[in-house]
Design an enzyme around this catalytic site. Structure first.
Site, PDB file in Angstrom:
ATOM      1  CG  HIS A 129      47.115 -26.833   2.039  1.00  0.00           C
ATOM      2  ND1 HIS A 129      48.567 -27.645   2.606  1.00  0.00           N
ATOM      3  CD2 HIS A 129      46.722 -26.250   2.669  1.00  0.00           C
ATOM      4  CE1 HIS A 129      49.006 -26.187   3.029  1.00  0.00           C
ATOM      5  NE2 HIS A 129      48.148 -25.299   3.235  1.00  0.00           N
ATOM      6  CD  GLN A 228      65.147 -34.370  11.869  1.00  0.00           C
ATOM      7  OE1 GLN A 228      65.950 -33.184  12.747  1.00  0.00           O
ATOM      8  NE2 GLN A 228      65.477 -35.161  11.820  1.00  0.00           N
TER       9      GLN A 228
END
Ligand code: OAD
Length: 269
Positions: A129, A228
């Site tokens: 990116h 998570q």
């Protein structure tokens, strides 16, 4: 470091992960914002603390947003450059750099624009990116490495010295294609790896999010590190639910010991 994290993961799972790392001949590490979280750099999608919970990506991370308010967008990236400049690589970044010494084939494919993998000492890095410290001409091909906000005192955004267009950060905005060379190299390494570590990414943004599936399709194992579950967890052979700054140093140390053992056993008397 939270001293209790270690107790919540089955130690056998960590040993299994370390064995996979030590045995890998072509290791790829895909990282996301979570790997820099412990350096104080905010992630994107976490409730209340994520950047996209507080700022509008349409306004700040699209070509349309830039055209509408170039000053606002430039200043937001200047603010983020200041955050990055004040941050240091954390134990997770450093463990990956150490791992490259043990497994020279290791390639880091990162969605992060903060340059912290390089500052930690990793050398084979594919930045999907872009990089926030590099700026480029909005219209032409001119690139300006190592932009310094401190040294620049003129109008904002600055203008290209060649064509007088605005300069913008050399990062990928929503709706833009990824740099051709980087995405090509990312898929090449992915399709030729035997193990992919997926660290600190929600797996929500394409095409980066499709790399673990591409690796698995070619037979690689997937080891995910994330406190998570993510959009990629269903693909993982092993999921270590921990912070990367806690678990990567442990995995690296264990893999290093296993490699040493392998070296000694492989040396004729
Ligand atoms: P996200 O913000 O979507 O996800 C961050 C992930 O890191 C989440 O899954 C967290 O659970 C995890 N995480 C948080 N703290 C962690 C820690 N200490 N150790 C390990 N994991 C941790 O960030 P990305 O997946 O990187 O793109 O987002 C991908 C792209 O979306 C970014 O590159 C950016 C964004 O829009 C562009 O700006 C083009």
């Amino acid at each position: 470091m939270n001293a209790n994290w270690y107790k919540t993961i089955d130690p056998e799972l960590i040993e299994h992960g370390a064995r996979l790392v030590a045995q890998s001949r072509r290791l790829v590490v895909l990282t996301g914002a979570g790997v820099s979280a412990e350096s104080g750099i905010p992630t994107f999608r976490e409730a209340s603390t994520g950047l996209w919970a507080r700022y509008d990506p349409q306004q700040l991370a699209t070509v349309e947003g830039f055209l509408e308010n170039p000053k606002l967008v430039w200043e937001w990236y200047s603010y983020r450059r200041t955050l990055v400049a004040g941050a240091s690589p954390n134990p997770g970044h450093r463990a990956l750099a150490r791992l490259e010494q043990i497994l020279p084939s290791l390639v880091v494919i990162t969605q992060n624009i903060d340059g912290l993998h390089r500052r930690a000492g990793s050398s084979r890095i594919i930045e999907l990116h872009g990089n926030i410290n590099r700026v480029k001409c909005f219209r032409g091909d001119e690139i300006y490495e190592n932009w310094s906000d401190e040294d620049y005192k003129g109008e904002v955004p600055p203008r290209c010295s060649k064509c007088n267009s605005f300069l913008r950060p050399d990062v990928v905005w929503f709706g833009e294609s990824l740099p051709e060379r980087e995405i090509g190299e990312a898929f090449y390494n992915t399709e030729n790896c035997d193990l992919m570590l997926v660290v600190g990414t929600s797996g929500q943004v394409q095409p980066a999010a499709s790399l673990p599936a591409a690796a698995r399709h070619k037979g690689a194992k997937i080891l995910e590190i994330n406190p998570q579950p993510s959009g990629i967890s269903f693909l993982a052979d092993i999921l270590l639910q921990a912070k990367s700054g806690d678990i990567l140093p442990v995995l690296t140390e264990k893999a290093e010991k296993l490699k040493e053992l392998e070296g000694r056993e492989g040396t004729p008397e």
